[in-house]
Design a protein around this motif. Structure first.
Motif, PDB file in Angstrom:
ATOM      1  N   GLY A 118       4.102  -9.197   0.643  1.00 30.82           N
ATOM      2  CA  GLY A 118       5.037  -8.279   1.277  1.00 30.82           C
ATOM      3  C   GLY A 118       4.380  -6.997   1.767  1.00 30.82           C
ATOM      4  N   CYS A 119       5.140  -6.219   2.527  1.00 27.28           N
ATOM      5  CA  CYS A 119       4.606  -4.970   3.077  1.00 27.28           C
ATOM      6  C   CYS A 119       4.378  -3.934   1.984  1.00 27.28           C
ATOM      7  CB  CYS A 119       5.557  -4.432   4.147  1.00 27.28           C
ATOM      8  SG  CYS A 119       7.230  -4.058   3.552  1.00 27.28           S
ATOM      9  N   ARG A 120       5.231  -3.904   0.961  1.00 24.67           N
ATOM     10  CA  ARG A 120       5.026  -2.937  -0.120  1.00 24.67           C
ATOM     11  C   ARG A 120       3.766  -3.258  -0.909  1.00 24.67           C
ATOM     12  NH1 ARG A 120      10.040  -2.637  -3.813  1.00 24.67           N
ATOM     13  NH2 ARG A 120      10.123  -4.897  -3.421  1.00 24.67           N
ATOM     14  N   ALA A 121       3.512  -4.550  -1.117  1.00 24.52           N
ATOM     15  CA  ALA A 121       2.275  -4.933  -1.794  1.00 24.52           C
ATOM     16  C   ALA A 121       1.061  -4.588  -0.944  1.00 24.52           C
ATOM     17  CB  ALA A 121       2.302  -6.425  -2.105  1.00 24.52           C
ATOM     18  N   ALA A 122       1.192  -4.714   0.384  1.00 26.12           N
ATOM     19  CA  ALA A 122       0.084  -4.373   1.274  1.00 26.12           C
ATOM     20  C   ALA A 122      -0.244  -2.883   1.183  1.00 26.12           C
ATOM     21  CB  ALA A 122       0.436  -4.755   2.708  1.00 26.12           C
ATOM     22  N   VAL A 123       0.790  -2.057   1.074  1.00 25.56           N
ATOM     23  CA  VAL A 123       0.555  -0.618   0.918  1.00 25.56           C
ATOM     24  C   VAL A 123      -0.114  -0.337  -0.420  1.00 25.56           C
ATOM     25  CG1 VAL A 123       1.676   1.642   0.728  1.00 25.56           C
ATOM     26  CG2 VAL A 123       2.461  -0.006   2.436  1.00 25.56           C
ATOM     27  N   HIS A 124       0.314  -1.031  -1.449  1.00 25.94           N
ATOM     28  CA  HIS A 124      -0.265  -0.837  -2.776  1.00 25.94           C
ATOM     29  C   HIS A 124      -1.738  -1.224  -2.797  1.00 25.94           C
ATOM     30  CE1 HIS A 124      -0.719  -1.112  -7.168  1.00 25.94           C
ATOM     31  NE2 HIS A 124      -1.243  -2.311  -6.973  1.00 25.94           N
ATOM     32  N   ASN A 125      -2.115  -2.297  -2.109  1.00 21.09           N
ATOM     33  CA  ASN A 125      -3.477  -2.822  -2.172  1.00 21.09           C
ATOM     34  C   ASN A 125      -4.389  -2.327  -1.061  1.00 21.09           C
ATOM     35  OD1 ASN A 125      -3.255  -4.643  -4.494  1.00 21.09           O
ATOM     36  ND2 ASN A 125      -1.837  -5.821  -3.231  1.00 21.09           N
ATOM     37  N   GLY A 126      -3.894  -1.530  -0.141  1.00 26.14           N
ATOM     38  CA  GLY A 126      -4.712  -1.066   0.969  1.00 26.14           C
ATOM     39  C   GLY A 126      -4.394   0.357   1.369  1.00 26.14           C
ATOM     40  N   PHE A 127      -4.801   0.731   2.590  1.00 27.40           N
ATOM     41  CA  PHE A 127      -4.545   2.071   3.149  1.00 27.40           C
ATOM     42  C   PHE A 127      -5.085   3.170   2.233  1.00 27.40           C
ATOM     43  CE2 PHE A 127      -1.155  -0.699   4.731  1.00 27.40           C
ATOM     44  CZ  PHE A 127      -1.278  -0.513   6.103  1.00 27.40           C
ATOM     45  N   TRP A 128      -6.305   3.005   1.748  1.00 24.74           N
ATOM     46  CA  TRP A 128      -6.835   3.922   0.730  1.00 24.74           C
ATOM     47  C   TRP A 128      -7.093   5.319   1.269  1.00 24.74           C
ATOM     48  CZ3 TRP A 128      -5.954   2.489  -3.907  1.00 24.74           C
ATOM     49  CH2 TRP A 128      -5.884   1.133  -4.222  1.00 24.74           C
ATOM     50  N   LEU A 129      -7.543   5.422   2.485  1.00 18.87           N
ATOM     51  CA  LEU A 129      -7.774   6.754   3.055  1.00 18.87           C
ATOM     52  C   LEU A 129      -6.458   7.514   3.204  1.00 18.87           C
ATOM     53  CD1 LEU A 129      -9.618   8.889   4.294  1.00 18.87           C
ATOM     54  CD2 LEU A 129      -9.378   7.708   6.494  1.00 18.87           C
ATOM     55  N   LEU A 130      -5.440   6.813   3.695  1.00 18.67           N
ATOM     56  CA  LEU A 130      -4.137   7.464   3.878  1.00 18.67           C
ATOM     57  C   LEU A 130      -3.542   7.865   2.521  1.00 18.67           C
ATOM     58  CD1 LEU A 130      -2.634   5.142   6.638  1.00 18.67           C
ATOM     59  CD2 LEU A 130      -3.885   7.292   6.912  1.00 18.67           C
ATOM     60  N   LYS A 131      -3.722   7.023   1.520  1.00 19.05           N
ATOM     61  CA  LYS A 131      -3.203   7.369   0.190  1.00 19.05           C
ATOM     62  C   LYS A 131      -3.992   8.515  -0.425  1.00 19.05           C
ATOM     63  CE  LYS A 131      -3.217   3.066  -1.299  1.00 19.05           C
ATOM     64  NZ  LYS A 131      -3.018   1.832  -2.095  1.00 19.05           N
ATOM     65  N   PHE A 132      -5.280   8.577  -0.135  1.00 14.06           N
ATOM     66  CA  PHE A 132      -6.074   9.702  -0.630  1.00 14.06           C
ATOM     67  C   PHE A 132      -5.597  11.016  -0.001  1.00 14.06           C
ATOM     68  CE2 PHE A 132      -9.763  12.545  -0.362  1.00 14.06           C
ATOM     69  CZ  PHE A 132     -10.108  12.617  -1.696  1.00 14.06           C
ATOM     70  N   ILE A 133      -5.295  10.961   1.276  1.00 13.22           N
ATOM     71  CA  ILE A 133      -4.773  12.158   1.953  1.00 13.22           C
ATOM     72  C   ILE A 133      -3.414  12.539   1.366  1.00 13.22           C
ATOM     73  CG2 ILE A 133      -3.948  13.063   4.163  1.00 13.22           C
ATOM     74  CD1 ILE A 133      -6.052  11.305   5.531  1.00 13.22           C
TER      75      ILE A 133
END
Length: 460
Positions: A118-133
């Motif tokens: 799912g899309c929520r799992a994709a956010v959890h497992n990726g987008f590390w730069l955006l989550k760091f910001i």
């Protein structure tokens, strides 16, 4: 140098849904679930290091010296009388508030995520730069909270409650670790004498450390004319460790738990002795008159008039502390460990394969593998179902954030506290650490006697 395909994969990891991996082909393959947890742990560790730095008065002086317009910047960020908003316990409270909000949001965001498609799992497992910001924005934004005094007072009590819950989870995870270690290595005894020798050696080493710690604290942290609390509690904790060790190998326990042995009480005894030592080191100093001279007693014996030895002990205690925090955050959220924390036996017998590194191992290896040709290979192990609860994982990190906040600021003795005085505690810290040692022993003892109290629940 990073090859173009590997660079592209790393950019996809930072800004997309791809799983993170090392840019080195010689690295062993990594599972997606493991890589994701390691990345969040790195975020957590980074913010923790920032909090530790903020509690150093040396940093405050460096800020004043090297940051232009430091005073003007403080005035815009709700300063105290001495402009300590960017350093000290208030800064740690605000940074940890931002980090806890980050993890709490993801705890709600990933609620009831059952697979990685799912899309929520994709956010959890990726987008590390955006989550760091996003994490940085949460920490910085906390400095602009209005009505600072009210916020700090309320947040202090919230932090105390949540940190206490995390302490309980940490102690339960330690007990589960001791049981799992013994079960895993005991499974190899029937196949190889190596595991029997390893089990015996580690057990003997652990009890040697525990007994040595009792002797060390008995010699240096007690005194004939002072330190009554130390004498009493050292005797109590030493006796309790002996009792649980004998209980673990008693016939009644062995009948219901054949894998119960001395390794588990060895692990528990060493940790209890560490908590006891930490409590003794955190107690306010006591002085007695020796030859009409006021002498400090029951303190770390190897100062020699210098601070270097005490800094070594402080650094060691800090490493052990945050090692326990990270282990609790990473392992208490797996489904297998969560079941173990409920103190019940699975309906199907558990097959164990003895191995030296068993903490993060999973039972199956039949997963799809991404072969990039350059860089580390990623194993996608959550196609059918998640290995751990995403929501609970973030919630444990939320609790861990507040535990770090309370620990770094010395709990309720936050005013004028410095990280260099990490071991200079108070009676509050002393009683807290002693209580933790007793709770740890009680939890382990309950795992031993629970099958006797509720035998039907533990039937295979």
């Amino acid at each position: 140098m990073c090859t173009p395909p590997c660079c592209v994969s790393q950019l996809a990891c930072c800004c997309g849904t791809a799983a993170c991996s090392c840019c080195c082909n010689c690295c062993p393959k990594i599972k997606q679930s493991t890589g994701t947890r390691i990345m969040y742990a790195l975020y957590f560790l980074l913010v923790t290091i920032v909090c530790v730095i903020m509690m150093s008065p040396t940093v405050e002086e460096q800020f004043k010296t090297h940051i232009p317009l430091y005073k003007e910047l403080c005035e815009k960020l709700n300063p105290g009388d001495k402009c300590k908003t960017l350093v000290g316990y208030t800064a740690v409270y605000k940074v940890c508030f931002g980090m806890s909000c980050f993890f709490l949001f993801f705890s709600f965001f990933t609620f009831r995520v059952n697979n990685s498609d799912g899309c929520r799992a994709a956010v959890h497992n990726g987008f590390w730069l955006l989550k760091f910001i996003a994490l940085g924005a949460c920490c910085v934004g906390a400095f602009f909270i209005p009505q600072e005094e009210i916020f700090l007072e309320v947040w202090r009590y919230v932090g105390t409650a949540c940190a206490s819950i995390f302490l309980l989870i940490q102690l339960m995870t330690l007990v589960e670790f001791a049981h799992r270690w013994n079960t895993n290595w005991s499974s190899g005894v029937k196949y190889s004498r190596f595991w029997y020798a390893a089990l015996a050696f580690v057990t003997l080493t652990l009890f040697t450390l525990a007994v040595g710690a009792v002797v060390f604290m008995g010699v240096y942290y007690t005194h004939p004319k002072a330190c009554l609390h130390n004498k009493i509690f050292l005797g109590i904790n030493g006796s309790l460790c002996f009792i649980v060790s004998m209980l673990a190998i008693s016939p009644c326990i062995q009948k219901l738990q054949p894998t119960s042995g001395l390794l588990q009480p060895g692990v528990i005894s060493v940790y209890v002795m560490y908590l006891t030592f930490s409590a003794f080191s955190s107690k306010p100093i006591e002085m007695v008159k020796i030859n009409d001279v006021n002498t400090t007693v029951c303190v770390f014996p190897f100062n020699s008039g210098l601070e270097s030895d005490k800094k070594i002990v402080t650094a060691l205690g800090t490493v052990i502390l945050f090692g326990c925090i990270l282990y609790s955050c990473l392992t208490s959220t797996t489904r297998r460990n969560s079941a173990a924390l409920r103190v019940c036996r699975n309906s199907e017998p558990e097959t164990e394969r003895a191995r030296c590194c068993f903490c993060f191992g999973d039972d199956t290896d039949d997963y799809d593998e991404e072969r990039t040709g350059s860089g580390q290979n990623v194993v996608y192990d959550e196609k059918e179902a998640t290995i751990y609860s995403y929501s609970y994982f973030h919630f444990v990190f939320f609790l861990g954030s507040l535990y770090v906040m309370m620990t770094v600021t010395n709990w309720f003795n936050y005013k004028n506290h410095e990280i260099e005085k990490f071991l200079d505690g108070s009676w509050d810290v002393y009683w807290l650490k002693m209580a933790c040692s007793w709770v740890c022993l009680i939890i382990y003892m309950m795992t031993l006697i629970a099958p006797m109290i509720c035998p039907k629940r533990f039937e295979a």
